[in-house]
Design a protein around this motif. Structure first.
Motif: not given
Length: 119
Positions: A75-101
């Motif tokens: 999602s994004t907050d256009n007023a803040k010009n910020t993008m988000y990634l809400q991550m729920n039910s995380l699993e060990p396989d989700d372990t990584a470096v996350y990049y915004c692109g």
């Protein structure tokens, strides 16, 4: 000059949640295609979630990797010009470096934020 700064990573137990943020300067999220990517040790960078801009009338088309569908939300907050990634039910396989692109003529990347999910 385009700058992307990720934050929000950390260590979480399996089943937990995190919210990543990407603050941008030099671009406006609502006008371009943007997304979250991740790179686990020894693996290639992969697309996690994408937000496609189709113009003001069509902004907000989302795409998710099959592995995160139903668990992650971009999602994004256009007023803040910020993008988000809400991550729920995380699993060990989700372990990584996350990049915004973003794609703004050429691809731009942030420096990444590390997410570690313990079992």
């Amino acid at each position: 000059q385009v700058q992307l700064v990720e934050s929000g990573g950390g260590l979480v137990q399996a089943g937990g949640s995190l919210r990543l943020s990407c603050a941008a300067s030099g671009i406006i999220f609502s006008r371009i295609t943007s997304g979250w990517y991740r790179q686990a040790p020894g693996k290639q960078r992969e697309l996690v979630a994408q937000l496609t801009s189709g113009g003001p009338a069509n902004y907000g088309t989302t795409n998710y990797a099959d592995s995160v569908k139903g668990r992650f939300t971009i999602s994004t907050d256009n007023a803040k010009n910020t993008m988000y990634l809400q991550m729920n039910s995380l699993e060990p396989d989700d372990t990584a470096v996350y990049y915004c692109g973003v794609l703004y003529g050429v691809p731009y990347w942030g420096k990444g934020t590390l997410v570690t999910v313990s079992s």
